[in-house]
Structures are given as structure tokens and as C-alpha cells.
Scaffold this motif. Structure first.
Motif, PDB file in Angstrom:
ATOM      1  N   VAL A  52       5.207   1.207 -13.464  1.00 20.26           N
ATOM      2  CA  VAL A  52       4.081   1.264 -12.528  1.00 20.26           C
ATOM      3  C   VAL A  52       3.896  -0.089 -11.876  1.00 20.26           C
ATOM      4  N   THR A  53       3.960  -1.151 -12.675  1.00 21.32           N
ATOM      5  CA  THR A  53       3.822  -2.501 -12.136  1.00 21.32           C
ATOM      6  C   THR A  53       4.905  -2.774 -11.108  1.00 21.32           C
ATOM      7  N   ALA A  54       6.110  -2.395 -11.449  1.00 24.01           N
ATOM      8  CA  ALA A  54       7.223  -2.668 -10.560  1.00 24.01           C
ATOM      9  C   ALA A  54       7.057  -1.950  -9.235  1.00 24.01           C
ATOM     10  N   ILE A  55       6.660  -0.681  -9.301  1.00 22.22           N
ATOM     11  CA  ILE A  55       6.487   0.076  -8.059  1.00 22.22           C
ATOM     12  C   ILE A  55       5.416  -0.583  -7.178  1.00 22.22           C
ATOM     13  N   ALA A  56       4.338  -0.924  -7.833  1.00 23.56           N
ATOM     14  CA  ALA A  56       3.235  -1.537  -7.089  1.00 23.56           C
ATOM     15  C   ALA A  56       3.677  -2.850  -6.467  1.00 23.56           C
ATOM     16  N   ASN A  57       4.356  -3.678  -7.259  1.00 23.88           N
ATOM     17  CA  ASN A  57       4.817  -4.966  -6.758  1.00 23.88           C
ATOM     18  C   ASN A  57       5.745  -4.798  -5.569  1.00 23.88           C
ATOM     19  N   LEU A  58       6.704  -3.881  -5.715  1.00 20.33           N
ATOM     20  CA  LEU A  58       7.688  -3.694  -4.662  1.00 20.33           C
ATOM     21  C   LEU A  58       7.022  -3.270  -3.366  1.00 20.33           C
ATOM     22  N   LYS A  59       6.113  -2.295  -3.487  1.00 19.81           N
ATOM     23  CA  LYS A  59       5.452  -1.808  -2.281  1.00 19.81           C
ATOM     24  C   LYS A  59       4.696  -2.940  -1.591  1.00 19.81           C
ATOM     25  N   ARG A  60       4.077  -3.778  -2.414  1.00 16.58           N
ATOM     26  CA  ARG A  60       3.299  -4.868  -1.847  1.00 16.58           C
ATOM     27  C   ARG A  60       4.202  -5.852  -1.092  1.00 16.58           C
ATOM     28  N   TYR A  61       5.302  -6.224  -1.716  1.00 18.73           N
ATOM     29  CA  TYR A  61       6.193  -7.189  -1.065  1.00 18.73           C
ATOM     30  C   TYR A  61       6.751  -6.620   0.217  1.00 18.73           C
ATOM     31  N   CYS A  62       7.125  -5.382   0.190  1.00 16.30           N
ATOM     32  CA  CYS A  62       7.738  -4.778   1.363  1.00 16.30           C
ATOM     33  C   CYS A  62       6.743  -4.709   2.523  1.00 16.30           C
ATOM     34  N   GLU A  63       5.528  -4.303   2.193  1.00 15.03           N
ATOM     35  CA  GLU A  63       4.503  -4.246   3.229  1.00 15.03           C
ATOM     36  C   GLU A  63       4.298  -5.620   3.828  1.00 15.03           C
ATOM     37  N   GLU A  64       4.358  -6.628   2.960  1.00 13.95           N
ATOM     38  CA  GLU A  64       4.108  -7.979   3.433  1.00 13.95           C
ATOM     39  C   GLU A  64       5.240  -8.511   4.295  1.00 13.95           C
ATOM     40  N   HIS A  65       6.447  -8.311   3.816  1.00 13.49           N
ATOM     41  CA  HIS A  65       7.563  -9.019   4.444  1.00 13.49           C
ATOM     42  C   HIS A  65       8.510  -8.142   5.232  1.00 13.49           C
ATOM     43  N   LEU A  66       8.497  -6.869   5.014  1.00 10.69           N
ATOM     44  CA  LEU A  66       9.468  -6.010   5.687  1.00 10.69           C
ATOM     45  C   LEU A  66       8.773  -4.845   6.363  1.00 10.69           C
ATOM     46  N   MET A  67       7.686  -5.116   6.934  1.00 11.97           N
ATOM     47  CA  MET A  67       6.879  -4.073   7.554  1.00 11.97           C
ATOM     48  C   MET A  67       7.720  -3.180   8.457  1.00 11.97           C
ATOM     49  N   GLY A  68       7.738  -1.895   8.139  1.00 10.18           N
ATOM     50  CA  GLY A  68       8.393  -0.926   9.019  1.00 10.18           C
ATOM     51  C   GLY A  68       9.904  -0.930   9.001  1.00 10.18           C
ATOM     52  N   LYS A  69      10.507  -1.811   8.189  1.00  9.21           N
ATOM     53  CA  LYS A  69      11.964  -1.887   8.225  1.00  9.21           C
ATOM     54  C   LYS A  69      12.572  -1.531   6.871  1.00  9.21           C
ATOM     55  N   TYR A  70      11.840  -0.781   6.120  1.00  6.65           N
ATOM     56  CA  TYR A  70      12.373  -0.512   4.788  1.00  6.65           C
ATOM     57  C   TYR A  70      12.211   0.948   4.386  1.00  6.65           C
ATOM     58  N   VAL A  71      13.111   1.345   3.493  1.00  2.00           N
ATOM     59  CA  VAL A  71      13.027   2.669   2.882  1.00  2.00           C
ATOM     60  C   VAL A  71      13.054   2.444   1.373  1.00  2.00           C
ATOM     61  N   ILE A  72      12.087   2.938   0.680  1.00  2.00           N
ATOM     62  CA  ILE A  72      12.125   2.802  -0.784  1.00  2.00           C
ATOM     63  C   ILE A  72      12.354   4.173  -1.393  1.00  2.00           C
ATOM     64  N   GLU A  73      13.324   4.223  -2.263  1.00  2.00           N
ATOM     65  CA  GLU A  73      13.607   5.469  -2.992  1.00  2.00           C
ATOM     66  C   GLU A  73      13.324   5.189  -4.453  1.00  2.00           C
ATOM     67  N   ILE A  74      12.440   5.936  -5.046  1.00  2.00           N
ATOM     68  CA  ILE A  74      12.146   5.722  -6.471  1.00  2.00           C
ATOM     69  C   ILE A  74      12.808   6.830  -7.286  1.00  2.00           C
ATOM     70  N   ILE A  75      13.612   6.409  -8.210  1.00  2.00           N
ATOM     71  CA  ILE A  75      14.336   7.398  -9.015  1.00  2.00           C
ATOM     72  C   ILE A  75      13.829   7.321 -10.449  1.00  2.00           C
ATOM     73  N   ASP A  76      13.350   8.433 -10.933  1.00  2.00           N
ATOM     74  CA  ASP A  76      12.908   8.493 -12.325  1.00  2.00           C
ATOM     75  C   ASP A  76      14.068   9.012 -13.171  1.00  2.00           C
ATOM     76  N   LEU A  77      14.622   8.140 -14.001  1.00  2.00           N
ATOM     77  CA  LEU A  77      15.802   8.520 -14.781  1.00  2.00           C
ATOM     78  C   LEU A  77      15.497   9.566 -15.848  1.00  2.00           C
ATOM     79  N   LEU A  78      14.257   9.669 -16.214  1.00  2.00           N
ATOM     80  CA  LEU A  78      13.918  10.726 -17.174  1.00  2.00           C
ATOM     81  C   LEU A  78      14.116  12.087 -16.526  1.00  2.00           C
TER      82      LEU A  78
END
Lengths: 97, 578
Positions: free
Chosen positions: A22-48
Motif C-alpha cells: 500500500v505504501t509503495a503504491i501510494a508513493n509511486l502515484k505521488r511521485y508520478c503525479e509530481e514529476h511525470l504528469m500525464g506521461k505515465y502508465v502504471i500497471e499494478i500486478i498483484d502476484l497473489l
């Protein structure tokens, strides 16, 4: 660097809803919004849910962030709590600096 | 050895998973602990990967237990290629769903660490692999590579601890390999996590000959062989050699086998050696040890039994050719498949390797007789004590298998030493000694039986003769000057023969004289008989004459009487007529 024109394809591997994930997802989204606005695609894969996908990107540690595009592939493991390290690892030029 | 495995396991005993690796299961009394991780450690190139892979492959092919092989070092194609020469078809096994190889690759340069993480990904992959084929066996080769890929040691160690616990919960039998470290069994101290069973592999070079060894360092809850056991990697995979069964409890046979030399059998109570016994033939160079061995081999094959001939000195062709000169055709037996030659230079590999390869050949060929010619040459690759320990193990193994074995040994000094021959003389059941007897400017072979356990045997020195048509033993002659052999013996024999002839002649002359005397006597008897008969005749004649005379007298008297009476009548007539 011509990162401006590119779309960033990021893939985050997690295993269930653990604190670290959860922390990682939140962190990643925050960084991307900050630095890569509109230029990113995040795919979250749950290995379970999709354990067979772990092999493809050689996932061992959880959580792992994989930068698929731009090449070369980079991996960052951990809960992405250190912003500077993540940005360096992904080779993202901080926007507001 | 195998009986341990067959015994039903009681509740208190540890369940074991057979590895399928030749020898290792005997050594550990049935395999590695079932459902628990086992650590296999050793230096690079000592066969860790192969051992663990063979464990998986044998499990899949022999015990129907699918296995997962997690490779941290080699890719699955590389692995498949490396073991293809051993006849393991990994691709096919993967298609059959009996094997899953997962290559886990960690590139340090690609990875950045930030913050907290765990190795759940590894667990998930492992779990997925295990579930996908229903694996019972897991290999992690070698998990220490994680340490070079990831820098956070604390996380790694706690995750490893969790991993091994997790493997136990999964009830899979696992092998974890690790590189040997300085003063530690593994570089990263894995032994502290895996505490049930630790197997150490080593690769040592002594006398320029390298040998691999296996040792079970630790096996919690089970008895196991503690020694170092040599192992061999060849076309059949790994074979460990635990031939030191420390018990002297093998079955014995009272069946006898002929040595192939009738005169020698006579010396051995008329029947030859015991089946399953060990025989040592020792002697100085050129005394015919190989010939004796070849005769024994020939005899074995003529009984339609199999014989394995290990030659350390001559090539098979050489032996066949040489033995033809004394009238035995070994090639015929080779063609029939009853005789197998295995010639190798002693220096080809270490003693232990020789032992392992012999062990394998014997296991495969199942001969009734084994010949080692000569064991002395093995000394070039090991010390006397090493050779002895190897031979003890070999004899032990052969006796357990009821195989008769004949060793030949070269004694270097011409003085017969009772304690030479690599010290095996105390181990063997029968010891034949062939020695030179030098006298009268020639060298002859003498043979005697130093010992032969459990049977009546001759204490006599016999002369051992090699002729065109074979080997023979002759009684040696005890002359005034001692034991006579060779031409001295023949001279003595001739002398005795001459004596016989002379005596025969003398006897003949006397016989003739007696005959003549008898003739004379018989002639005398005949003449006496004649004399007697003539006397009898004479006597008879006088009787007859007497009778005749009496008769005549009687007749005459009667006549006269008649005449007288007639005269009267005549006169009467005359008177009348007048």
C-alpha cells in the motif's frame, strides 16, 4: 534527455494489501503525479492473483517497481519511501527543482 | 544395506526420501529427510548442482515425485545441455509435467533498493511452481546468489529463515546448495538455517590425482555413515561408494570352485577354493601369477559363469595373446560375453575412483569371479595404507555379493616376506605363493599354499611348470642336497628310472634261472617216473610169467595125467586088438 516526449510505462508488483504494498503504491502515484504528469502508465500486478507473471520480470522482492519504458529496464525494490533514490533509480528529472 | 530402506518406518523414525543416487541412500539409511530442507555445500566444481539435479530427475523418473528446480546460476537451457550427456532429458520431463525449472536472475546493476521490502515474490514463484506440477521435491541452486544481488542482509536473513520454515510447512523435500566458505560450511552461513541434514562435497587433489568426496556432516534424528565417501560422476550420474559395511556378517558358502589347475585343486583338499572367498596369488616377477589368474578365469567361464578381469598392467589383447601360448583361448569367452576385460592404467584416476568404477562394473555385469591383476600397481596412486583400505572395502563388498576374487601381487624382494602384499594377506582367505627356486644355475618356480582358511591343504612345496598345453604342478624331489627342481629333478627322476630298469633286468635274470631250474627238475621228475614205470612193468612181467609158468605146469601135469590114463587105455586097446 528526451524524457519529455516519452510515455513512461511503470509496472508495480505487489502481493496482496500489505502495508509495504500500500505504501509503495501510494508513493509511486505521488511521485508520478509530481514529476511525470500525464506521461505515465502504471500497471499494478498483484502476484497473489497472477503468480505466473512473477517469472517474466524476474521478481523476487516485493514490492518491485519495474520501468519497462524507456529502456533499459530498471528495477526498484522496496516501499519506495526514499523519493530521491526512486527518482535516481528511474532516471526521472525532478520537475520542481 | 538395502534392507534398512525396506523396513517399515516406525512412528519414531524419521521419514526419508530416497534420492535415487547410487550409494547415497545406503549411506544415509534411506535418503534425505522427507519434507525437510537439506543443505548440500562444497567448493565450486564439486558437483553440487549435478547432485541436486539428479535428485530431482531421479525423483521424477523413479519415484514419480515431480520436482522444482530453482536455478539462481544457470539458465534452464544451459542446465539441460549440461546434463544431456548423463541421459537426463530435462525438456521432456518439463513437457511431461514432472519437472519445472525456474531460472531466477538477479542483476545488481538493474536493481535499486529503497525502503522496506520482502522476498514474497520468491515465495509466490516457488509456490506457483510447486502447485503447477504438484512437486514433492525442490532444489534451490544456489540461494546464496541472493546475497550478491541484494544488499540488505537483515532482510535477506530473516527472509531465508522464513523460506526454510515455509518449505517445511509445504512438506516438500528440499535441497539447498551453498558454496563452501572460509571456516564455514557455506559462505553465508546457511547451515544455521538448515539444520536437519548437511552434506559436504569436496574435491581434493592428492598425488596429482583428483577425487571427489562426499560426507554427511550432520543428519539430525538418524544414524548415518560419517566417513568421507568418494563419488564418481560418469555417464550414469553420481555414484557414491559406501562399501565400508562395518559388520563382518556376510553369508558364507561352503560351495567350492575349481582353480582350473587340477593339481592345485588337489593341494586344496581336492576341490579348489571356496566360492565367494578371496584369493591372493603373490610372487616375484615372471613367476606365472597372471597365468594362474587366467586359468582361474578360463575355468570360471567354462562353468558358464561370468568373470570380470581388471588388468592394471597389460592390455586385454596382450593377455589374450599371451595366454594362447599356454593353451587357453580367452577370446572365445570374451565373444560369448562370459568374460569382460577392464584394463586401465592405475594412474588414470585415484584409488577411490578405481574402486567406484570396479564397483559399478561389478554391479552391472554381476560376475561370479573377479580378478585383479595386479594390485601392486595400484600403489603408484596411493600409499600402502590407502591401498589396503581400498582392498578391504573391495573384499568386503565382493564377499557380501558372494563373488570369488583373485588378486595377484608382485613381491619385489626375492626373500619371501610374510607380511608384504599391501598387508592384505590377513584379509584374504587363501594365499598362494609362487616363488623362485634358484639352484644348479637355473631358475625354477615353486608354489605353496601359505594359507587357506577352512580347508585341509597341502603343506608341500610343489614345482610349478608352465608348458605349451598349460600349467601343472609337480612334486618336488627331496634329495640329499635339499629340494630338487627343474633339470635336477629330472636328472633325479632319470636316475630313479635307470635304477628301475636295472632292477627289472636283475629280477628278470633270476626269474629265468628259476624257470630253467624248474625245467630241469621237471625233466628229472619225468625220468624218475619212467624208471618207476619200468620197474613196475618188470615186476608185473615176473608176475605174469609166474602165472604163465604155473598155468603151463598145470597144463602139463594135466596132460601127463591124461597121457598116463590114455596109455592104459591104449594099451588096453592094444591088448584088445591083439
Amino acid at each position: 534527455m528526451d524524457t519529455e516526449e516519452q510515455t513512461w510505462e511503470l509496472r508495480l508488483y505487489v502481493a496482496g494489501k500489505t502495508t509495504k504494498s500500500v505504501t509503495a503504491i501510494a508513493n509511486l502515484k505521488r511521485y508520478c503525479e509530481e514529476h511525470l504528469m500525464g506521461k505515465y502508465v502504471i500497471e499494478i500486478i498483484d502476484l497473489l492473483v497472477q503468480p505466473q507473471l512473477a517469472e517474466g520480470d524476474q521478481i523476487l522482492a516485493i514490492p518491485t517497481l519495474v520501468r519497462k519504458v524507456p529502456e533499459p529496464i530498471r528495477k526498484i525494490i522496496g516501499d519506495l519511501s526514499n523519493e530521491e533514490k526512486v527518482l535516481v533509480g528511474l532516471n526521472i528529472r525532478p520537475v520542481n527543482r | 544395506m538395502t534392507s534398512k530402506k525396506d523396513k517399515p518406518l516406525s512412528r519414531s523414525t524419521l521419514a526419508k526420501t530416497p534420492t535415487g543416487i547410487i550409494g547415497l541412500d545406503e549411506l544415509t539409511g534411506g535418503g534425505i529427510p522427507a519434507g525437510r530442507p537439506t543443505l548440500v555445500c562444497g567448493d565450486p566444481g564439486c558437483g553440487k548442482t549435478l547432485l541436486s539435479l539428479e535428485f530431482i530427475v531421479r525423483g521424477a523418473t523413479q519415484y514419480n515425485e515431480p520436482g522444482v528446480f530453482i536455478a539462481f546460476e544457470e539458465k534452464s537451457e544451459e542446465l539441460a545441455m549440461n546434463v544431456a550427456s548423463l541421459g537426463f532429458d530435462l525438456e521432456q520431463l518439463q513437457r511431461d509435467g514432472l519437472l519445472k525449472i525456474d531460472h531466477i536472475h538477479i542483476e545488481r546493476s538493474e536493481i535499486e533498493e529503497t525502503g522496506e521490502y520482502d522476498l514474497e515474490g520468491l515465495f509466490i514463484r516457488l509456490d506457483h511452481a510447486i502447485k503447477s506440477i504438484g512437486a514433492k521435491r525442490v532444489v534451490l541452486d544456489t540461494i546464496e546468489n541472493l546475497f550478491s544481488g541484494l544488499s540488505n542482509q537483515f532482510i535477506l536473513r530473516s527472509e531465508l529463515r522464513r523460506l526454510f520454515q515455509w518449505l517445511k510447512e509445504k512438506k516438500v523435500t528440499a535441497i539447498i546448495t551453498g558454496e563452501k566458505g572460509n571456516g564455514l560450511l557455506t559462505r553465508q552461513g546457511l547451515e544455521e538455517y538448515v539444520s536437519d541434514c548437511v552434506i559436504l562435497l569436496e574435491h581434493r587433489v592428492s598425488n596429482k590425482i583428483s577425487t571427489r568426496f562426499l560426507r554427511v556432516v550432520k543428519y539430525r534424528g538418524s544414524v548415518h555413515g560419517t566417513n568421507e565417501y568418494p563419488f564418481l560422476i560418469d555417464s550414469d550420474g553420481i555414484s557414491v561408494l559406501p562399501v565400508t559395511s562395518l559388520l563382518l556378517a556376510h553369508d558364507v558358502s561352503s560351495q567350492r570352485v575349481s582353480s582350473g589347475i587340477p593339481a592345485l585343486d588337489d593341494m586344496l583338499g581336492g576341490q579348489g577354493f571356496f566360492k565367494g572367498s578371496s584369493i591372493l596369488v603373490s610372487g616375484t616377477a615372471g613367476t606365472g601369477k597372471t597365468s594362474i589368474a587366467a586359468y582361474f578365469a578360463d575355468q570360471t567361464c567354462q562353468r558358464k559363469e561370468r568373470c570380470a578381469y581388471f588388468a592394471f598392467e597389460e592390455s586385454p589383447q596382450q593377455i589374450v595373446r599371451n595366454m594362447k601360448s599356454i593353451g587357453i583361448d580367452l577370446n572365445a569367452h570374451v565373444n560369448k560375453g562370459l568374460l569382460q576385460f577392464h584394463a586401465s592404467r592405475p594412474t588414470l584416476f585415484g584409488l577411490e575412483m578405481h574402486l567406484v568404477s570396479m564397483y559399478k562394473i561389478i554391479k552391472k555385469f554381476k560376475p561370479q569371479t573377479v580378478i585383479l591383476d595386479p594390485i601392486t600397481n595400484l600403489i603408484t596412486v596411493g600409499s600402502v595404507s590407502e591401498v589396503k583400505s581400498m582392498l578391504i572395502r573391495l573384499i568386503d563388498f565382493l564377499q557380501a555379493e558372494q563373488i570369488t576374487v583373485m588378486f595377484t601381487a608382485l613381491t619385489l624382494n626375492s626373500v619371501v616376506s610374510e607380511q608384504t602384499d599391501e598387508g592384505v594377506s590377513s584379509l584374504v582367505d587363501a594365499w598362494l605363493l609362487v616363488r623362485d627356486i634358484e639352484s644348479n644355475g637355473e631358475r625354477n618356480r615353486g608354489m605353496y599354499i601359505m594359507k587357506s582358511r577352512g580347508m585341509k591343504h597341502s603343506n608341500q612345496v610343489r614345482e610349478f611348470i608352465i608348458r605349451d598345453f598349460g600349467l601343472d604342478l609337480m612334486d618336488v624331489f627331496l634329495g640329499a642336497d635339499g629340494v630338487l627342481t627343474g633339470s635336477a629333478r629330472e636328472a633325479e627322476q632319470l636316475k630313479i628310472q635307470a635304477g628301475h630298469v636295472l632292477r627289472d633286468f636283475a629280477v628278470g635274470r633270476k626269474d629265468k634261472e628259476i624257470e630253467r631250474k624248474r625245467t630241469v627238475l621237471e625233466a628229472k621228475i619225468a625220468s624218475l617216473k619212467e624208471e618207476f614205470e619200468s620197474i613196475t612193468d618188470a615186476l608185473n612181467k615176473s608176475y605174469v610169467e609166474e602165472d604163465l609158468r604155473n598155468e603151463v605146469i598145470e597144463k602139463n601135469r594135466a596132460t601127463i595125467t591124461d597121457i598116463r590114463n590114455n596109455k592104459n587105455t591104449i594099451t588096453d586097446k592094444k591088448k584088445k586088438g591083439r
